[in-house]
Design a protein around this motif. Structure first.
Motif, PDB file in Angstrom:
ATOM      1  N   GLY A 262       0.783  -1.235   0.000  1.00 49.98           N
ATOM      2  CA  GLY A 262       0.000   0.000   0.000  1.00 49.98           C
ATOM      3  C   GLY A 262       0.806   1.272   0.000  1.00 49.98           C
ATOM      4  N   THR A 263       2.127   1.214   0.122  1.00 47.02           N
ATOM      5  CA  THR A 263       2.976   2.405   0.081  1.00 47.02           C
ATOM      6  C   THR A 263       4.026   2.242  -1.009  1.00 47.02           C
ATOM      7  OG1 THR A 263       4.534   1.531   1.715  1.00 47.02           O
ATOM      8  CG2 THR A 263       2.660   2.798   2.553  1.00 47.02           C
ATOM      9  N   VAL A 264       4.505   3.364  -1.526  1.00 43.70           N
ATOM     10  CA  VAL A 264       5.522   3.355  -2.567  1.00 43.70           C
ATOM     11  C   VAL A 264       6.887   3.472  -1.904  1.00 43.70           C
ATOM     12  CG1 VAL A 264       6.372   4.494  -4.652  1.00 43.70           C
ATOM     13  CG2 VAL A 264       3.921   4.408  -4.193  1.00 43.70           C
ATOM     14  N   ASP A 265       7.825   2.579  -2.260  1.00 38.16           N
ATOM     15  CA  ASP A 265       9.122   2.606  -1.600  1.00 38.16           C
ATOM     16  C   ASP A 265       9.900   3.868  -1.962  1.00 38.16           C
ATOM     17  OD1 ASP A 265      10.721   2.245  -4.013  1.00 38.16           O
ATOM     18  OD2 ASP A 265      10.127   0.151  -3.984  1.00 38.16           O
ATOM     19  N   GLU A 266      10.986   4.112  -1.213  1.00 35.56           N
ATOM     20  CA  GLU A 266      11.711   5.379  -1.323  1.00 35.56           C
ATOM     21  C   GLU A 266      12.291   5.606  -2.712  1.00 35.56           C
ATOM     22  OE1 GLU A 266      15.251   7.807   1.034  1.00 35.56           O
ATOM     23  OE2 GLU A 266      14.405   5.970   1.856  1.00 35.56           O
ATOM     24  N   ASP A 267      12.871   4.562  -3.306  1.00 37.26           N
ATOM     25  CA  ASP A 267      13.466   4.720  -4.626  1.00 37.26           C
ATOM     26  C   ASP A 267      12.431   5.128  -5.668  1.00 37.26           C
ATOM     27  OD1 ASP A 267      15.947   4.065  -3.665  1.00 37.26           O
ATOM     28  OD2 ASP A 267      15.791   1.941  -4.177  1.00 37.26           O
ATOM     29  N   HIS A 268      11.270   4.491  -5.625  1.00 41.45           N
ATOM     30  CA  HIS A 268      10.245   4.794  -6.628  1.00 41.45           C
ATOM     31  C   HIS A 268       9.559   6.126  -6.345  1.00 41.45           C
ATOM     32  CE1 HIS A 268      10.849   0.567  -7.670  1.00 41.45           C
ATOM     33  NE2 HIS A 268      10.297   0.863  -8.835  1.00 41.45           N
ATOM     34  N   ARG A 269       9.483   6.528  -5.079  1.00 44.39           N
ATOM     35  CA  ARG A 269       8.954   7.866  -4.790  1.00 44.39           C
ATOM     36  C   ARG A 269       9.875   8.930  -5.359  1.00 44.39           C
ATOM     37  NH1 ARG A 269       8.908   8.679   0.610  1.00 44.39           N
ATOM     38  NH2 ARG A 269       9.404   6.548   1.205  1.00 44.39           N
ATOM     39  N   LEU A 270      11.181   8.660  -5.341  1.00 43.36           N
ATOM     40  CA  LEU A 270      12.128   9.586  -5.940  1.00 43.36           C
ATOM     41  C   LEU A 270      11.905   9.659  -7.447  1.00 43.36           C
ATOM     42  CD1 LEU A 270      14.571  11.422  -5.555  1.00 43.36           C
ATOM     43  CD2 LEU A 270      16.045   9.417  -5.808  1.00 43.36           C
ATOM     44  N   VAL A 271      11.692   8.507  -8.083  1.00 40.28           N
ATOM     45  CA  VAL A 271      11.400   8.484  -9.517  1.00 40.28           C
ATOM     46  C   VAL A 271      10.131   9.284  -9.819  1.00 40.28           C
ATOM     47  CG1 VAL A 271      10.709   7.002 -11.448  1.00 40.28           C
ATOM     48  CG2 VAL A 271      12.570   6.287  -9.939  1.00 40.28           C
ATOM     49  N   VAL A 272       9.093   9.061  -9.022  1.00 41.86           N
ATOM     50  CA  VAL A 272       7.825   9.765  -9.231  1.00 41.86           C
ATOM     51  C   VAL A 272       8.004  11.275  -9.063  1.00 41.86           C
ATOM     52  CG1 VAL A 272       5.514  10.127  -8.272  1.00 41.86           C
ATOM     53  CG2 VAL A 272       6.371   7.810  -8.622  1.00 41.86           C
ATOM     54  N   GLY A 273       8.819  11.662  -8.083  1.00 41.75           N
ATOM     55  CA  GLY A 273       9.073  13.094  -7.887  1.00 41.75           C
ATOM     56  C   GLY A 273       9.759  13.725  -9.080  1.00 41.75           C
ATOM     57  N   HIS A 274      10.746  13.032  -9.646  1.00 41.08           N
ATOM     58  CA  HIS A 274      11.444  13.555 -10.820  1.00 41.08           C
ATOM     59  C   HIS A 274      10.517  13.610 -12.031  1.00 41.08           C
ATOM     60  CE1 HIS A 274      15.625  12.355  -9.041  1.00 41.08           C
ATOM     61  NE2 HIS A 274      15.152  13.481  -8.544  1.00 41.08           N
ATOM     62  N   LEU A 275       9.647  12.614 -12.168  1.00 41.24           N
ATOM     63  CA  LEU A 275       8.682  12.631 -13.268  1.00 41.24           C
ATOM     64  C   LEU A 275       7.739  13.831 -13.134  1.00 41.24           C
ATOM     65  CD1 LEU A 275       7.759   8.840 -13.465  1.00 41.24           C
ATOM     66  CD2 LEU A 275       9.014  10.151 -15.193  1.00 41.24           C
ATOM     67  N   GLY A 276       7.307  14.095 -11.911  1.00 42.62           N
ATOM     68  CA  GLY A 276       6.425  15.240 -11.697  1.00 42.62           C
ATOM     69  C   GLY A 276       7.096  16.556 -12.030  1.00 42.62           C
ATOM     70  N   ALA A 277       8.389  16.672 -11.677  1.00 36.50           N
ATOM     71  CA  ALA A 277       9.125  17.900 -11.991  1.00 36.50           C
ATOM     72  C   ALA A 277       9.263  18.072 -13.501  1.00 36.50           C
ATOM     73  CB  ALA A 277      10.502  17.861 -11.328  1.00 36.50           C
ATOM     74  N   ALA A 278       9.558  16.965 -14.200  1.00 36.61           N
ATOM     75  CA  ALA A 278       9.697  17.036 -15.659  1.00 36.61           C
ATOM     76  C   ALA A 278       8.366  17.400 -16.302  1.00 36.61           C
ATOM     77  CB  ALA A 278      10.198  15.698 -16.192  1.00 36.61           C
ATOM     78  N   ARG A 279       7.282  16.811 -15.818  1.00 41.77           N
ATOM     79  CA  ARG A 279       5.964  17.132 -16.360  1.00 41.77           C
ATOM     80  C   ARG A 279       5.639  18.611 -16.147  1.00 41.77           C
ATOM     81  NH1 ARG A 279       2.579  13.477 -13.944  1.00 41.77           N
ATOM     82  NH2 ARG A 279       2.538  14.787 -12.094  1.00 41.77           N
ATOM     83  N   GLY A 280       5.997  19.129 -14.977  1.00 37.32           N
ATOM     84  CA  GLY A 280       5.709  20.530 -14.696  1.00 37.32           C
ATOM     85  C   GLY A 280       6.378  21.469 -15.687  1.00 37.32           C
TER      86      GLY A 280
END
Length: 300
Positions: A262-280
């Motif tokens: 039910g939670t996203v691990d730290e490595d993948h949360r980092l990936v998701v954060g970078h994807l969000g920054a790129a999308r922005g």
């Protein structure tokens, strides 16, 4: 004719802004040329310089509807690169545990220790008090928590309370198995007691595990923009929509790939954060074109 005046074609060549766009800005925003001779428009050297600045800011994603209202000085300020975030903003940190709070009090007597890249913005004597504040926490880059004994399961629960912040764990005792588990998971751990500067270095070395920036455009809006893009006489809006769509799809996959109970691990949360920054950044560029060509005018 005054040598400081330029016909619209010369302005287009100097600034990279098409004559059609200049005429559209004149209609929509009142961007009048300096002089006219019949249907021929003449722009002054200062207008050409201003338009060059506007073009540069458009390419950075600023909407024309805002830029056209700015003074020349404000345009210049926006063009100047911002100071490095690392040089101007210390990592906003929360401390959990009486031992850390007391150590912070002691360190505050030394200005170099206090100003060394970390700013303590919140303190909680216990993890229970941190959990009680869940939902009303300040913006945090990092949380440092003291635990008497290292327990990887407890750390997962703490991370869920502050999912957008990196976690540093100061511990007094640990089994070899728990130490190995934390190191394998990439946890930032520190045996306590330790020098305050050592803790500061550990905090500044961590990376925030942002969950990703929220979307500017819904899937329906992106589809509408792509369909209306032919009116712009430019394929860039459609291509940007395709890139943003790919990022959205991969973000969904990254969340699922890193999902653990039910939670996203730290490595993948980092990936998701970078994807969000790129999308922005891509959405900022798309927004400038949407504003320029009115691509969402009939969406609602």
């Amino acid at each position: 004719m005054d040598e400081d005046l330029y016909k619209i074609g010369a302005v287009a060549r100097r600034t990279g802004i098409s004559p059609e766009c200049l005429r559209a800005w004149e209609r929509r925003y009142g961007l009048e040329p300096a002089e006219r001779a019949g249907k021929t428009r003449f722009y002054s050297a200062s207008q050409v310089e201003r338009l060059t600045s506007v073009k540069a800011l458009l390419e950075q994603g600023h909407p024309i509807s805002q830029l056209i209202q700015l003074s020349d000085d404000e345009l210049g300020r926006r063009l100047r690169p911002p100071p490095s975030r690392a040089a101007t903003r210390r990592r906003r940190t929360g401390l959990v545990g009486g031992q850390l709070i007391l150590a912070n009090r002691e360190a505050r007597r030394d200005s170099e220790a206090v100003d060394a890249g970390m700013e303590v913005v919140a303190e909680w004597p216990t993890t229970a008090e941190l959990k009680a504040d869940q939902g009303a926490l300040p913006e945090l880059d990092c949380v440092v928590v003291y635990v008497p004994t290292l327990d990887p399961q407890d750390l997962e629960e703490i991370q869920q309370i502050c999912p957008d912040a990196s976690l540093v764990v100061a511990f007094r005792y640990a089994t070899a198995a728990d130490l190995a588990a934390c190191r394998q998971a990439g946890r930032a751990i520190l045996r306590w007691p330790a020098e305050w500067q050592t803790l500061v270095r550990r905090v500044t070395a961590t990376t925030s595990v942002a969950t990703g920036a929220s979307r500017r455009y819904s899937d329906g809006e992106l589809m509408h923009i792509a369909m209306m893009a032919t009116q712009a006489g430019c394929d860039c809006p459609r291509h940007l929509v395709e890139l943003i769509g790919e990022i959205n799809d991969y973000e969904s996959h990254a969340r699922r790939c890193g999902n653990d109970n039910g939670t996203v691990d730290e490595d993948h949360r980092l990936v998701v954060g970078h994807l969000g920054a790129a999308r922005g950044r891509l959405e900022e560029s798309l927004h400038a074109l949407v504003e320029k060509h009115g691509l969402l005018a009939a969406a609602n």
